[in-house]
Every structure is written in C-alpha cells, then in structure tokens.
Write a protein that holds these residues in place. Structure first.
Motif: not given
Length: 227
Positions: A160-174, A196-209
């Motif tokens: 979702t648009a909000r999940e993409r926003e969260v993923l971008a910030l997660l990727g930035g180390g927040l 939800s992001i981890l499940a949808r991307l099929g990854v196990e943790n934040r670092a992989a996301a």
C-alpha cells in the motif's frame, strides 16, 4: 543507557570499538568476547541491548552466534562487523536475524549510529554495506542488476502507499518510534505496517526489508542512494 557486548578475536579491534563507543555517554560496554561461543554465553549473562559481532571468528563465528542470540535472547539486537569481500557472509547473516551491518573500516560515527539504531529496534545498513549487498546480489552484470531492481520495485508496488512510505523510512535506518513521529501516527500502527511489509515482501527481518528498499531505490530524502 545502551548496554553493549563486543565480540572479536582480535584484542586490538575490540579495544578500538570500545574506545569509539566510549565517546557516547549513553553507551556502555558490559562485556567482551573473543569468539562466538563466548559471546552467546556473555549475552545470556549480561543481557546487553546490542551485541556487536565480528562476522568471522575462529570456532563459533559471528553468523552462528547471531542465529543463537536471535533464537535464545531476542531482546538483544545484533550488529555484524564485516570487511570487503565477505558478501556471502553478509547474505547468510541477513537470514540469521542480524539487524545491523557495518564495515570495519567505516567511520566511527557509523558505529555509534548503528548501535543507537539497533538499540531502538531499527535495521542499520551502513551505506557501503548496502551498496555491496545490492551489487553482490546483481553480480551477474548490468542486466542482472536491472532485473533485480525491477523485481524489487514490483514487490514494493504490491504494498500500500503507506507501507511503501514506512519501508522507505525503515530502509533509511529509522526505528518504529522515529517512523511514527515522522508520519504522525502511533507506534503500534507502525509495528503493524512493518509486520505486513515483512510478510508481503517475503523477508524475515527489517535488515532484509531494508535491502529491498535499497534495491528499489525508495530511500527517503537525504538517505544514500545505491547505484
């Protein structure tokens, strides 16, 4: 106070890490280990918030130790210290529950930033590590790199648009708390989005996301982009 354990088979490296961390009044080193087996034992004894592990040590290495810490002491976040040329080990550690990755030759400020981020529950990939991981995953050449970036963007587009926003910030180390403040929502909402992001991307943790975020090129303004 952020309690930290250091594990490296070289005493001089441990001393250097300890000296860098000592410059931050909010960080204290509570234990040091010379191998992964000792690191796991000391984590159980001292319960640090963060364990900084060399990725390769004699006997029980950092990857095996990270897996065991993740399994038996999940409240302790693991940061892996790596050198150039250890890309395969980094990928293994991503699957072992490590939350942060730093290059040994990196800037001291990165070590402190990584410890603080992981202590807050965030993933932390130093820019050099992120670049190495993305390049290694695409080591088949320019075509493979383009394919991986396309695949990552397709995976991200399924969010979702909000999940993409969260993923971008997660990727930035927040951390979740920092993301919540940035988006002006409660932290529980961010936690739900991350799950939800981890499940949808099929990854196990934040670092992989975070790696997916780097591959897809959706980091927030000011974050280092990978080319």
């Amino acid at each position: 106070m952020i309690r930290v354990l250091i594990a490296d088979d070289e005493p001089m490296i441990r001393a250097g890490i300890r000296a860098v961390l000592a410059t931050d009044p909010d960080i204290t080193v509570v234990a040091e280990a010379g191998d992964g087996h000792q690191a796991v034992e000391l984590v159980h004894r001292h319960r640090p918030r963060v364990a900084v592990l060399d990725i390769r040590m004699p006997g029980t290495g950092g990857i095996e130790a990270a897996r065991e810490i993740h399994r038996t002491a999940p409240a302790t976040g693991v940061i892996m210290l790596t050198t150039f040329g250890e890309d395969d080990y980094i990928l293994q550690a991503l699957g072992g529950g490590a939350m942060g990755f730093l290059i040994k030759s990196g800037e001291p400020e990165e070590l402190i930033a990584g410890v603080r981020a992981v202590a807050d529950g965030a993933a932390y990939l130093s820019p050099k590590v992120a670049a190495r991981v993305v390049a290694h995953l695409a080591s088949g050449g320019a075509g493979a790199l383009a394919d991986r970036r396309t695949a990552a963007r397709m995976r991200v587009d399924a969010l979702t648009a909000r999940e993409r926003e969260v993923l971008a910030l997660l990727g930035g180390g927040l951390s979740n708390g920092q993301i919540a403040r940035r988006l002006r929502v409660v932290e529980g909402t961010v936690k739900a989005h991350v799950s939800s992001i981890l499940a949808r991307l099929g990854v196990e943790n934040r670092a992989a996301a975070a790696v997916v975020a780097h591959e897809a090129g959706i980091l927030p303004p000011g974050a280092p982009e990978q080319r």
